[in-house]
Design a protein around this motif. Structure first.
Motif, PDB file in Angstrom:
ATOM      1  N   MET A  21       0.856  -1.180   0.000  1.00  0.00           N
ATOM      2  CA  MET A  21       0.000   0.000   0.000  1.00  0.00           C
ATOM      3  C   MET A  21       0.900   1.240   0.000  1.00  0.00           C
ATOM      4  N   THR A  22       0.601   2.175  -0.871  1.00  0.00           N
ATOM      5  CA  THR A  22       1.379   3.414  -0.947  1.00  0.00           C
ATOM      6  C   THR A  22       0.910   4.392   0.123  1.00  0.00           C
ATOM      7  N   GLY A  23       1.731   5.410   0.379  1.00  0.00           N
ATOM      8  CA  GLY A  23       1.327   6.460   1.309  1.00  0.00           C
ATOM      9  C   GLY A  23       0.070   7.165   0.830  1.00  0.00           C
ATOM     10  N   SER A  67      -2.347   5.895  -1.112  1.00  0.00           N
ATOM     11  CA  SER A  67      -3.544   5.060  -0.956  1.00  0.00           C
ATOM     12  C   SER A  67      -3.937   4.948   0.519  1.00  0.00           C
ATOM     13  N   LEU A  68      -2.962   4.944   1.423  1.00  0.00           N
ATOM     14  CA  LEU A  68      -3.286   4.944   2.849  1.00  0.00           C
ATOM     15  C   LEU A  68      -3.998   6.239   3.239  1.00  0.00           C
ATOM     16  N   ALA A  88      -7.481   6.154   1.840  1.00  0.00           N
ATOM     17  CA  ALA A  88      -8.312   5.217   2.590  1.00  0.00           C
ATOM     18  C   ALA A  88      -8.772   5.854   3.899  1.00  0.00           C
ATOM     19  N   LEU A  89      -7.866   6.557   4.573  1.00  0.00           N
ATOM     20  CA  LEU A  89      -8.232   7.229   5.830  1.00  0.00           C
ATOM     21  C   LEU A  89      -9.252   8.340   5.592  1.00  0.00           C
TER      22      LEU A  89
END
Length: 168
Positions: free
Chosen positions: A1-3, A5-6, A9-10
């Motif tokens: 997971m890339t920064g 995408s994280l 997602a958050l």
């Protein structure tokens, strides 16, 4: 997971939690005699935010994060929490007013009439810039500005109605 995408997602999870709180608060407010004002533009606001998040996922999920803009986005989240905690059970994503209740004049509302919209405007600009997508910031800022002109006019009218119904 890339920064990226994280982060996305958050943000997406945060928006879903906010919708849950908003629906809960809306139900409680309506049960207390509150009224919803100008609901006609609400679906357009939801659509704008869904398209904004969708475009960020589509074009930004594999982009590197810009630490400067990320810090700005995190600052906006602090401001968002300030708005949410100040309004508490009165916070919704709709325009809901309780006739006869005092308007909130504490927290960020001491300084700005619509602090939540200031935060949202900032997020619509800053999150795409975190992902190196300035063109998304421009497109969605323009679309949001058009909707906010309608929204703020309707909300101001609703707040003025509450003010005039309140006995001195």
């Amino acid at each position: 997971m890339t920064g990226a995408s994280l982060l996305l997602a958050l943000v997406t999870l945060g928006r879903l939690v906010e919708l849950w709180f908003s629906r809960r608060n809306t139900r409680k407010l309506l049960a207390r005699g509150a009224i919803e004002v100008a609901p006609g533009h609400y679906p357009a606001i939801v659509l704008l935010h869904v398209l904004w998040l969708g475009a960020l996922w589509l074009f930004g999920m594999n982009q590197p994060l810009n630490p400067f803009w990320l810090a700005g986005f995190l600052g906006l989240q602090v401001a968002r929490l300030w708005v949410l905690t100040t309004l508490g059970s009165r916070w919704t994503t709709r325009i809901i007013v309780v006739p006869g209740e005092r308007l909130v004049a504490t927290g960020p509302y001491r300084f700005v009439r619509h602090p939540n919209y200031v935060v949202v405007v900032g997020e619509i600009v800053v999150l795409p810039l975190c992902l190196g997508l300035p063109w998304l910031a421009v497109v969605f800022t323009l679309l949001n500005a058009a909707l906010l002109m309608i929204r703020i006019r309707a909300e101001n009218a609703a707040l003025d109605m509450v003010r005039t119904q309140r006995p001195n």
